[in-house]
Design a protein around this motif. Structure first.
Motif, mmCIF file in Angstrom:
data_model
loop_
_atom_site.group_PDB
_atom_site.id
_atom_site.type_symbol
_atom_site.label_atom_id
_atom_site.label_comp_id
_atom_site.label_asym_id
_atom_site.label_seq_id
_atom_site.Cartn_x
_atom_site.Cartn_y
_atom_site.Cartn_z
ATOM 1 N N GLY A 186 1.053 -1.490 0.097
ATOM 2 C CA GLY A 186 0.221 -0.084 0.058
ATOM 3 C C GLY A 186 0.508 1.588 -0.466
ATOM 4 O O GLY A 186 0.479 2.185 0.053
ATOM 5 N N GLU A 187 2.380 1.115 0.231
ATOM 6 C CA GLU A 187 2.890 1.792 -0.401
ATOM 7 C C GLU A 187 2.770 3.333 0.749
ATOM 8 O O GLU A 187 2.919 3.034 2.315
ATOM 9 N N LEU A 188 3.349 4.087 0.609
ATOM 10 C CA LEU A 188 1.989 5.481 1.745
ATOM 11 C C LEU A 188 1.438 5.702 2.450
ATOM 12 O O LEU A 188 1.701 6.001 4.172
ATOM 13 N N GLU A 189 0.379 4.812 2.289
ATOM 14 C CA GLU A 189 -0.765 4.524 3.363
ATOM 15 C C GLU A 189 -0.528 3.148 4.337
ATOM 16 O O GLU A 189 -1.447 2.859 4.917
ATOM 17 N N TYR A 190 0.520 2.699 3.709
ATOM 18 C CA TYR A 190 0.899 1.037 4.585
ATOM 19 C C TYR A 190 0.480 2.310 6.791
ATOM 20 O O TYR A 190 1.757 2.531 6.284
ATOM 21 N N THR A 191 0.033 0.775 7.048
ATOM 22 C CA THR A 191 0.475 1.082 8.783
ATOM 23 C C THR A 191 1.625 0.453 9.292
ATOM 24 O O THR A 191 1.256 -0.671 9.154
ATOM 25 N N ILE A 192 2.014 1.003 9.707
ATOM 26 C CA ILE A 192 3.553 1.102 10.323
ATOM 27 C C ILE A 192 2.794 0.080 11.635
ATOM 28 O O ILE A 192 2.629 0.674 12.506
ATOM 29 N N LYS A 193 3.777 -1.012 12.117
ATOM 30 C CA LYS A 193 3.288 -2.280 13.499
ATOM 31 C C LYS A 193 4.968 -2.409 14.470
ATOM 32 O O LYS A 193 6.343 -2.051 13.428
ATOM 33 N N ASP A 194 4.298 -2.521 15.639
ATOM 34 C CA ASP A 194 5.473 -2.482 16.229
ATOM 35 C C ASP A 194 6.012 -3.951 15.217
ATOM 36 O O ASP A 194 5.884 -5.720 15.739
ATOM 37 N N GLY A 195 7.616 -3.710 15.554
ATOM 38 C CA GLY A 195 8.953 -4.728 15.192
ATOM 39 C C GLY A 195 8.569 -4.320 13.359
ATOM 40 O O GLY A 195 9.551 -5.442 13.107
ATOM 41 N N ASP A 196 8.551 -3.503 12.865
ATOM 42 C CA ASP A 196 8.753 -4.028 11.689
ATOM 43 C C ASP A 196 9.842 -3.874 10.711
ATOM 44 O O ASP A 196 10.546 -3.151 11.355
ATOM 45 N N ASN A 197 10.375 -4.513 9.957
ATOM 46 C CA ASN A 197 11.736 -4.322 9.394
ATOM 47 C C ASN A 197 11.240 -3.377 8.028
ATOM 48 O O ASN A 197 10.703 -4.136 7.131
ATOM 49 N N ILE A 198 12.912 -2.624 8.024
ATOM 50 C CA ILE A 198 12.125 -1.639 6.659
ATOM 51 C C ILE A 198 12.705 -1.600 5.679
ATOM 52 O O ILE A 198 14.355 -0.671 6.610
ATOM 53 N N HIS A 199 13.405 -1.919 4.555
ATOM 54 C CA HIS A 199 14.688 -1.919 3.855
ATOM 55 C C HIS A 199 14.480 -0.789 2.869
ATOM 56 O O HIS A 199 13.619 -0.852 2.435
ATOM 57 N N PHE A 200 15.929 0.095 2.595
ATOM 58 C CA PHE A 200 15.556 1.857 1.845
ATOM 59 C C PHE A 200 16.603 0.947 1.441
ATOM 60 O O PHE A 200 17.766 0.922 1.822
#
Length: 105
Positions: free
Chosen positions: A84-98
């Motif tokens: 969902g790109e910008l609309e994704y709701t961040i959750k505790d423990g998420d791993n986000i790679h750039f």
């Protein structure tokens, strides 16, 4: 009253780590109420990163309110376009790679 915090693991690679003082991985805690009611979106996280973590040349990371073309984002190993790109709701423990996919040659 203290707002709950969300712990997020951020990863920067493909050259992006240079913008973050050569940090390749950082665990951060952000308020879960950046965008009430308790739903911090990916757009909020990206703005937070720009304001709190980028040390140099933020224009190489963002354009307007989104990520520049040429940067792949994975949320828990899934392309952010699927999430969902910008609309994704961040959750505790998420791993986000750039990951920068643009390289000189």
């Amino acid at each position: 009253m203290t707002q709950p915090l969300i712990k997020v693991n951020l990863f920067f690679s493909g050259g992006l780590e240079i913008l973050f003082d050569n940090i390749k991985q950082k665990t951060v805690e952000i308020s879960s109420s950046i965008n009430p009611p308790n739903q911090t979106k990916m757009e909020d996280l990206i703005k937070w990163i720009r304001e709190n973590l980028i040390k140099t040349k933020p224009e190489l990371f963002m354009t307007g309110n989104t990520i520049r073309p040429g940067i792949l984002i994975l949320i828990n190993d899934v392309d952010w376009e699927v999430e969902g790109e910008l609309e994704y709701t961040i959750k505790d423990g998420d791993n986000i790679h750039f990951l920068s996919t643009l390289h000189g040659g």
